[in-house]
Write a protein that holds these residues in place. Structure first.
Motif, PDB file in Angstrom:
ATOM      1  N   THR A 268       0.736  -1.188   0.079  1.00  0.00           N
ATOM      2  CA  THR A 268       0.053  -0.022  -0.061  1.00  0.00           C
ATOM      3  C   THR A 268       0.853   1.149   0.023  1.00  0.00           C
ATOM      4  OG1 THR A 268      -0.087  -0.029   2.517  1.00  0.00           O
ATOM      5  CG2 THR A 268      -1.788  -1.219   1.239  1.00  0.00           C
ATOM      6  N   GLY A 269       2.042   1.094   0.294  1.00  0.00           N
ATOM      7  CA  GLY A 269       2.957   2.528   0.406  1.00  0.00           C
ATOM      8  C   GLY A 269       3.088   3.247  -0.631  1.00  0.00           C
ATOM      9  N   TRP A 270       3.339   2.470  -1.905  1.00  0.00           N
ATOM     10  CA  TRP A 270       3.143   3.349  -3.073  1.00  0.00           C
ATOM     11  C   TRP A 270       1.954   4.195  -3.545  1.00  0.00           C
ATOM     12  CZ3 TRP A 270       7.090   5.515  -5.969  1.00  0.00           C
ATOM     13  CH2 TRP A 270       6.747   6.133  -7.132  1.00  0.00           C
ATOM     14  N   ALA A 271       0.938   3.495  -3.328  1.00  0.00           N
ATOM     15  CA  ALA A 271      -0.354   4.112  -3.649  1.00  0.00           C
ATOM     16  C   ALA A 271      -0.621   5.312  -2.834  1.00  0.00           C
ATOM     17  CB  ALA A 271      -1.537   3.247  -3.663  1.00  0.00           C
ATOM     18  N   ALA A 272      -0.320   4.848  -1.306  1.00  0.00           N
ATOM     19  CA  ALA A 272      -0.510   5.994  -0.567  1.00  0.00           C
ATOM     20  C   ALA A 272       0.405   7.331  -0.373  1.00  0.00           C
ATOM     21  CB  ALA A 272      -0.181   5.422   1.014  1.00  0.00           C
ATOM     22  N   ALA A 273       1.556   7.141  -0.942  1.00  0.00           N
ATOM     23  CA  ALA A 273       2.604   8.207  -1.293  1.00  0.00           C
ATOM     24  C   ALA A 273       2.081   9.004  -2.555  1.00  0.00           C
ATOM     25  CB  ALA A 273       3.954   7.513  -1.448  1.00  0.00           C
ATOM     26  N   LYS A 274       1.582   8.141  -3.458  1.00  0.00           N
ATOM     27  CA  LYS A 274       1.157   8.885  -4.606  1.00  0.00           C
ATOM     28  C   LYS A 274      -0.054   9.827  -4.506  1.00  0.00           C
ATOM     29  CE  LYS A 274       0.576   7.701  -9.526  1.00  0.00           C
ATOM     30  NZ  LYS A 274       0.555   6.700 -10.611  1.00  0.00           N
ATOM     31  N   TRP A 275      -0.892   9.205  -3.701  1.00  0.00           N
ATOM     32  CA  TRP A 275      -2.113  10.138  -3.209  1.00  0.00           C
ATOM     33  C   TRP A 275      -1.681  11.481  -2.444  1.00  0.00           C
ATOM     34  CZ3 TRP A 275      -3.965  11.443   1.725  1.00  0.00           C
ATOM     35  CH2 TRP A 275      -5.384  12.327   1.553  1.00  0.00           C
ATOM     36  N   THR A 276      -0.765  11.291  -1.553  1.00  0.00           N
ATOM     37  CA  THR A 276      -0.167  12.372  -0.684  1.00  0.00           C
ATOM     38  C   THR A 276       0.486  13.415  -1.629  1.00  0.00           C
ATOM     39  OG1 THR A 276       0.157  10.826   1.004  1.00  0.00           O
ATOM     40  CG2 THR A 276       1.289  12.974   1.066  1.00  0.00           C
ATOM     41  N   ASP A 277       1.389  12.935  -2.562  1.00  0.00           N
ATOM     42  CA  ASP A 277       2.030  13.916  -3.755  1.00  0.00           C
ATOM     43  C   ASP A 277       1.037  14.717  -4.463  1.00  0.00           C
ATOM     44  OD1 ASP A 277       4.349  13.743  -2.451  1.00  0.00           O
ATOM     45  OD2 ASP A 277       5.123  12.460  -4.008  1.00  0.00           O
ATOM     46  N   LYS A 278      -0.185  13.823  -4.822  1.00  0.00           N
ATOM     47  CA  LYS A 278      -1.049  14.286  -5.676  1.00  0.00           C
ATOM     48  C   LYS A 278      -1.846  15.632  -5.112  1.00  0.00           C
ATOM     49  CE  LYS A 278      -5.262  13.185  -8.418  1.00  0.00           C
ATOM     50  NZ  LYS A 278      -6.111  11.924  -8.912  1.00  0.00           N
ATOM     51  N   ASN A 279      -2.412  15.038  -3.751  1.00  0.00           N
ATOM     52  CA  ASN A 279      -3.129  16.261  -3.078  1.00  0.00           C
ATOM     53  C   ASN A 279      -2.371  17.304  -2.311  1.00  0.00           C
ATOM     54  OD1 ASN A 279      -6.013  15.127  -3.008  1.00  0.00           O
ATOM     55  ND2 ASN A 279      -4.741  13.471  -2.897  1.00  0.00           N
ATOM     56  N   GLN A 280      -0.933  17.140  -2.113  1.00  0.00           N
ATOM     57  CA  GLN A 280       0.104  17.988  -1.657  1.00  0.00           C
ATOM     58  C   GLN A 280      -0.700  18.346  -0.134  1.00  0.00           C
ATOM     59  OE1 GLN A 280       3.060  19.502  -2.526  1.00  0.00           O
ATOM     60  NE2 GLN A 280       2.968  17.748  -3.522  1.00  0.00           N
ATOM     61  N   ASN A 281      -0.883  17.519   0.526  1.00  0.00           N
ATOM     62  CA  ASN A 281      -1.517  17.683   1.891  1.00  0.00           C
ATOM     63  C   ASN A 281      -1.013  16.305   2.646  1.00  0.00           C
ATOM     64  OD1 ASN A 281      -3.102  18.382   4.083  1.00  0.00           O
ATOM     65  ND2 ASN A 281      -4.860  18.703   3.135  1.00  0.00           N
TER      66      ASN A 281
ATOM     67  N   VAL B 273      -3.322  23.179   5.564  1.00  0.00           N
ATOM     68  CA  VAL B 273      -2.282  23.795   4.848  1.00  0.00           C
ATOM     69  C   VAL B 273      -2.827  25.010   3.843  1.00  0.00           C
ATOM     70  CG1 VAL B 273      -0.972  22.786   2.737  1.00  0.00           C
ATOM     71  CG2 VAL B 273      -1.445  21.327   4.588  1.00  0.00           C
ATOM     72  N   PRO B 274      -2.019  26.090   3.841  1.00  0.00           N
ATOM     73  CA  PRO B 274      -2.638  27.174   2.939  1.00  0.00           C
ATOM     74  C   PRO B 274      -2.666  26.725   1.678  1.00  0.00           C
ATOM     75  CG  PRO B 274      -0.501  27.729   4.498  1.00  0.00           C
ATOM     76  CD  PRO B 274      -0.649  26.261   4.458  1.00  0.00           C
ATOM     77  N   PRO B 275      -3.731  27.424   0.895  1.00  0.00           N
ATOM     78  CA  PRO B 275      -3.560  26.970  -0.427  1.00  0.00           C
ATOM     79  C   PRO B 275      -2.517  27.326  -1.283  1.00  0.00           C
ATOM     80  CG  PRO B 275      -5.713  28.512   0.315  1.00  0.00           C
ATOM     81  CD  PRO B 275      -4.661  28.357   1.495  1.00  0.00           C
TER      82      PRO B 275
END
Length: 668
Positions: free
Chosen positions: A525-538, A657-659
């Motif tokens: 699950t690590g790769w998918a979670a990291a990709k989601w985090t980078d995509k949302n920048q949050n 997180v500020p926009p």
């Protein structure tokens, strides 16, 4: 699973000759895949069949062994009853029978119930199951279809008193335990082999195919735009390399005519760090299953063996905790490659010395050296990833390195246990040292000395350090996310989980399989979670989700401490750590952006790592204290409540997180 150093470059989606989207296929097509699938299924069927047949042949022997074991246990119970009767205690007023049965079950997980009956079959005392359940089991017709193997032992009494009988029931499923254990072992070996093959294939294809093709595309795009400023610099000796050398010659010729000076273009081999991280952790984890026993044996001449093993392991962890922040402060001056080489060399010496240690003092010295080497290589790899990524893909880069470490955590103990079983503990440490030395050689090919070619940042002033440490959001991240995550990991997963499962009757192998779930889920699950985090920048949201999953799993396991629910809790912890840990690193740098802009990432990482390691060291101590005070089950509940309070405080205090911060990360 590769990262581009330039995130702005997005390759087009390839299409099939028939116009379909290749990435939309669920499974790859081709004869080779059919043969591979057929071979895998055939191998699994053959192994299952062999295991099943072996278990059938051994069934008679196993049943004899169970009956012999049951006879010994029945005589133990009978002697206790006879002692009570000799003391003049009436048969029906004997107390503590259930406690004795409980103690027997701790040593024999196949024992389900025990009872004392009279000749009429009436149950006088029962343990393990209720009297009604035991009566029902005893009335069932005998045969191989019954759920229990019943053993009876007559206890003749004095004249005028009715004889009694000791009855024991063992689970008939125990006869199939060898085949089920074999199936689990086959599954584990299959997963490990698949994972190792995947690692090698990923490295080979990325270094020899993906990166050269990606650079070739940049160069050809540059030629198409008539710029002639780039040369292919990703050196390979295959058809791609030979073709691009001819292109380079044409570009050089054309560049002289138009008056430009082309530069060689190449991409950072980020995938190589995943392999290097895998190797330095694998070198240490190989001997993990035998460390306590080996350390106890070596130190037993000086102090109590168990105490000596604890001292040696504590010194190793202490050196890791101290060396990590120190290495972080000097990494940008030393460079990742030189730091990794030093660390891997120290780890090699430490593991060789451990194999030949003859007493507690030289063992402590060698393990301390191994700890420094481990911390140094870890910092080198992590810093390399941070230098080669930016805000838009930093979490994915960190997750890639963490996946290599998780894979080593899974493969190391399993392989090391086999090596130790066949060749002994000395050769296991030597094997680890060999892997660490191979990592030294591979580092020359897989890691660049200077990723971005930048000069080391100036040493921060006291005012700058005070400003960084006074950053409220960074404080919240460290206090309510980083420290709790490591504290719970070491306290729950490494201390409470094995203790509770073994106490509940699980075997060592079953306990190991549950703990293995942590790394397995984290990798998947690590790769998918990291990709989601980078995509949302949050990143802070990802940290909060990880904390929530941890709290949910621990509260569930503490509320209903069953084997299956512990497995669920461990799997949730793996998912939580895979979501939270890479995001914590990215969030710490983003929250300290003003400081890292002038002074680099070293001091921020030093503070974060020191806090994490202190939390990790406190976990087992806290778990041990709670176990003594309230018991293991309530200790898990308290850990769950601590996780829930921590994530609640984190969410309330960290802020949003500020926009503009999201936009910055997304446009880089």
């Amino acid at each position: 699973m590769t990262l581009s150093a330039n995130p702005d470059t997005k390759p087009d989606t390839p299409t099939s000759p028939h116009g379909g989207n290749i990435r939309s296929r669920l499974f790859p097509k081709g004869t080779i895949w059919i043969l591979l699938l057929f071979s895998t299924i055939s191998l699994c069927i053959a192994l299952v069949g062999i295991s099943w047949r072996a278990a059938e042949l051994a069934r008679a022997d196993l049943q004899t062994e169970i009956r012999e074991k049951a006879g010994i246990e029945a005589r133990v119970l009978g002697e206790k009853i006879e002692n009570a009767l000799r003391l003049g205690i009436p048969l029906r007023e004997i107390v503590g029978f259930e406690t004795v049965v409980y103690q027997l079950r701790n040593g024999d997980p196949d024992l389900v119930f025990a009872a004392i009956t009279d000749k009429a079959g009436d149950i006088l005392h029962a343990g393990g199951l209720s009297s009604d359940e035991i009566a029902t089991a005893l009335k069932a017709p005998s045969g191989n279809d019954t759920a229990y193997i019943v053993t009876r032992l007559d206890l003749p009494r004095a004249e005028g008193q009715d004889d009694i009988e000791v009855v024991l029931g063992h689970a008939r499923a125990a006869l199939m335990r060898p085949v089920t254990d074999n199936l689990y072992d086959i599954a584990i070996i299959f997963i490990i082999t698949l994972a190792l093959s995947f690692e090698l294939m990923l490295l080979v294809l990325t270094v020899n195919v993906a990166l050269p093709v990606r650079v070739a595309r940049k160069v050809l795009d540059n030629v198409r735009d008539r710029k002639f400023t780039l040369l292919h610099g990703q050196s390979t000796h295959d058809e791609i390399g030979q073709f691009m050398e001819r292109i380079n010659s044409l570009i050089n010729t054309t560049a002289k005519k138009v008056g430009t000076h082309p530069q060689r273009e190449r991409e950072v081999k980020l995938i190589g760090v995943r392999m290097l991280a895998f190797m330095f952790v694998l070198a240490e984890e190989l001997a993990r299953p035998i460390m306590p026993a080996f350390f106890s044996q070596v130190t037993s001449h000086s102090i109590d063996g168990q105490l000596g093993a604890g001292v040696v392991m504590a010194v190793h962890l202490l050196m890791v905790a101290l060396a990590m922040p120190i290495c972080s402060l000097f990494q940008e001056q030393v460079g990742s490659l030189r730091m990794y080489l030093c660390g891997a060399f120290l780890a090699t010496l430490g593991l060789i010395g451990t194999a030949f240690a003859g007493g507690i003092w030289d063992l402590v010295l060698w393990r301390a050296l191994s700890g420094i080497g481990y911390a140094t290589t870890f910092v080198a790899c992590q810093s390399y990833v941070l230098d080669a990524t930016n805000d838009s893909n930093r979490t994915q880069g960190t997750a890639m390195m963490v996946s290599g470490i998780m894979l080593a955590d899974i493969c190391g103990p399993a392989i090391g246990g086999i090596v130790a079983g066949h060749f002994g503990p000395d050769m296991t440490f030597i094997a680890g040292a060999t892997i660490a030395f191979l990592a030294v050689l591979l580092a020359f090919f897989l890691m660049d000395n200077m990723v971005r070619g930048k000069t080391p940042p100036p040493i921060p002033t006291r005012a700058a350090l005070r400003a960084m440490l006074g950053n409220r959001r960074l404080q919240v991240l460290i206090l309510f996310a980083a420290i709790p995550a490591k504290l719970i990991l070491s306290g729950f997963l490494y201390y409470l989980t094995p203790m509770i499962l073994l106490q509940s009757g699980a075997t060592t192998a079953e306990t190991g399989r549950v703990i293995m779930l942590y790394g397995l889920v984290a990798i998947l699950t690590g790769w998918a979670a990291a990709k989601w985090t980078d995509k949302n920048q949050n990143e802070t949201r990802a940290v909060g989700i990880g904390g929530g999953l941890t709290a949910a799993g621990l509260l569930l396991a503490g509320w209903l401490p069953e084997y299956a629910l512990f497995a669920v809790a461990v799997a949730l912890l793996g998912l939580a750590q895979a979501t939270s840990i890479p995001a914590q690193l990215s969030a710490s740098l983003k929250l300290s952006k003003d400081f890292t802009k002038d002074h680099g990432t070293g001091p921020v990482l030093a503070v974060l790592r020191l806090a994490e390691r202190l939390g990790g060291a406190a976990g087992p101590l806290l778990a041990a204290g709670l176990t003594l005070l309230v018991g293991t089950t309530h200790a898990v509940l308290i850990f769950g409540a601590f996780a829930a309070v921590s994530v609640l405080c984190f969410e309330l205090l960290i802020g949003h997180v500020p926009p503009e911060q999201k936009n910055e990360g997304g446009t880089k």
